[in-house]
Scaffold this motif. Structure first.
Motif: not given
Length: 255
Positions: A41-58
């Motif tokens: 909807q906002k025409y966002i260009k996504l560049d990367a994903i940051l992960i804090t820990h391994h739990h599935y809900d993250h």
């Protein structure tokens, strides 16, 4: 200028979408339904994903994002998530979409947990997953109470102006417990009333700040005489700050 937008996921998760004039990154995408709607909807260009820990809900949405945007870089801790190609360690510096992050290892909730601390524009930001919450802290699943205590102590020394973006909308339940542990804390009572107003208006209660948490969060206030007295009266325990913290966290587990 950094813009940070909450994206709701599951029952109470927040995925954080950070945008600068250089691009956007997403933090802890547990799922993609609302996230993809926002991106499109906002025409966002996504560049990367940051992960804090391994739990599935993250992490559960990583693969779906990579199918749609295979160029994405995925940064995170050393864990069992194969999609994380850039493994980060304590003290490491990361620059993405023009934001400088310092990596802070904060084990306790999980052994692999890290935080991303952005410090380069005079408005510090902490992305801390499930370690520090507004008015509370995460459960100790894989680590030890000592590890969690030390991780929270580490975060509590960040500049008081630091805005804290955590992974869940747990603030009301955290503050209800905090009021039991620290019943004479006027700052805490005032904050609870403000949080109730936000919830009634359908607004997120986050971000919080380090300054606020030092005043209201019992897990950062284990040197408080009021909290020590509560623990002494409830559990017949007189201990140091770490022992007080352990008693508080075990109490909260069954609250």
């Amino acid at each position: 200028m950094i813009n940070i937008e909450p994206i709701k996921a599951f029952d109470d998760n927040y995925i954080w979408l950070m945008t600068t004039n250089e691009g956007s990154i997403v933090i802890d995408p547990g799922e993609c339904i609302n996230l993809l709607k926002t991106i499109e909807q906002k025409y966002i260009k996504l560049d990367a994903i940051l992960i804090t820990h391994h739990h599935y809900d993250h992490t559960g949405g990583i693969e779906e994002l990579l199918i749609k945007y295979p160029y994405l870089k995925v940064y995170g801790p050393n864990n069992n998530i194969d999609s994380i190609k850039s493994r980060l360690i304590d003290g490491e510096l990361l620059n993405v979409i023009g934001i400088d992050f310092e990596i802070i290892e904060i084990p306790g909730h999980t052994l692999d947990h890290i935080a991303f601390y952005a410090f380069n524009d005079g408005n510090p930001v902490l992305l801390c997953g499930d370690t520090l919450f507004a008015g509370g802290c995460g459960r100790v699943f894989e680590g030890t109470f000592s590890q969690m205590f030390n991780s929270l102590q580490k975060l509590s020394t960040l500049p008081e102006t630091t805005k804290v973006y955590c992974g869940h909308e747990y603030t009301k339940s955290n503050l209800l417990f905090a009021l039991e542990a620290d019943p004479n804390n006027k700052d805490l009572k005032d904050e609870y009333n403000q949080v109730i107003n936000l919830i009634e208006q359908g607004e997120p209660t986050l971000p919080t700040t380090i300054s606020k948490e030092l005043k209201i969060n019992p897990f950062l206030r284990c040197n408080s005489e009021g909290i020590k007295n509560t623990i002494k009266n409830k559990f017949n325990l007189e201990g140091n700050e770490e022992e007080t913290f352990s008693a508080l966290r075990k109490w909260k587990d069954n609250f």
